[in-house]
Design an enzyme around this catalytic site. Sequence first.
Site, PDB file in Angstrom:
ATOM      1  CE1 TYR A 145      -4.046   2.233   0.364  1.00 55.85           C
ATOM      2  CE2 TYR A 145      -2.816   3.249   2.448  1.00 55.85           C
ATOM      3  CZ  TYR A 145      -3.494   3.138   1.489  1.00 55.85           C
ATOM      4  OH  TYR A 145      -4.427   4.284   1.440  1.00 55.85           O
ATOM      5  CE  LYS A 149      -3.517   5.034  -1.953  1.00 56.76           C
ATOM      6  NZ  LYS A 149      -4.609   5.754  -3.129  1.00 56.76           N
ATOM      7  CB  VAL A 188     -12.778   4.975  14.024  1.00 52.76           C
ATOM      8  CG1 VAL A 188     -14.324   5.633  13.953  1.00 52.76           C
ATOM      9  CG2 VAL A 188     -11.870   6.160  14.286  1.00 52.76           C
ATOM     10  CG  ASP A 206       1.789   1.108  25.630  1.00 49.45           C
ATOM     11  OD1 ASP A 206       1.260   1.435  24.580  1.00 49.45           O
ATOM     12  OD2 ASP A 206       2.755   1.570  26.061  1.00 49.45           O
TER      13      ASP A 206
END
Length: 311
Positions: A145, A149, A188, A206
Amino acid sequence: MRVVVAGGAGFLGSHLCDALLERGDRVVCVDNFLTGSPANVGHLADNDDFELIDADVCGELRIDGPVDAVMNLASPASPKDYYALPLETLDVGSTGTRRLLELARSLDATFFMASTSEVYGDPVEHPQTEEYWGHVNPIGERSMYDEAKRFSEALTFTYHRTFDLPIRVVRIFNTYGPRMQPDDGRVVSNFITQALRGEPLTIYGDGSQTRSFCYVDDEIRGFLALLDSDETGPINIGNPGEFTMLELADLVNELTSNTAGLVHRGLPSDDPQQRQPDITRARNLLGWSPHVDLRTGLERTIPYIASVLRD
Ligand SMILES: NC(=O)c1ccc[n+]([C@@H]2O[C@H](COP(=O)([O-])OP(=O)(O)OC[C@H]3O[C@@H](n4cnc5c(N)ncnc54)[C@H](O)[C@@H]3O)[C@@H](O)[C@H]2O)c1
């Protein structure tokens, strides 16, 4: 304007089609539905200013009539998708971009390239300005990827230098909002999906690594500001507000009333520790800055993901 949107049936592409149509432009959406869906543009089916072409941009592509801009958003974009489709990702970033550059050249149109903050790799400079050349592992797990790009950017600037093709290059930072895939592997959507299912949210490492998150409406407004400008870019468009994964997880759990807490897993290799856009160029050259804060954006996104999970 009449605008070709390659990858227009994807998450960002479909919002871009909406925004172009809303301001009175005509749109030709080209997509092979590799990672997008006709459903994302289903609401535009009866719009006379909208045309949908089912085609792979790596193949022959003919567009009849005048075109003012070719906007290239075609590419698997979520880690889950480009890990599953590594060769398709390299193909679309090389052959696909080249075909679309040729299309723009043959039509005398401006070429707009949707690049990514991934060109900065695992950055050693914070925040990232457009002058930063990046810190990318060329053979790493996500190199299909990142390097696709970077190659797309190189191709785009080569066409600009060689043929004087008008170009716009945007470096997109993490964007979220309705029509993102609930299971796309991005943090998200992962967190919201897990929270809505009442599961603990998975934190890699963490949870101190940070990301910035841009709400989709802000991102698309940035695309149009760049398209309408005389700037070639590259220009970072993203929200510089920086959040740790732990902060994001707590906010998602709060907004969904999820009490299942968190679970920790090992950090994937090549996962950047921190990424944050420097948007000085976008502010100064385009007069653009993001307006939607993370809480508001999540409040608009959660109902969408809830509706997909219900269906
Ligand atoms: N969403 C983000 O946070 C983000 C961040 C950085 C960069 N980007 C870039 O923005 C663009 C859009 O991302 P997205 O999140 O909407 O992803 P997405 O997967 O939802 O959309 C990509 C679209 O391109 C189409 N496509 C892929 N290969 C194609 C091909 N060969 N021919 C025709 N169509 C093809 C897919 O079917 C899909 O509809 C991508 O180029 C991505 O790299 C997105």
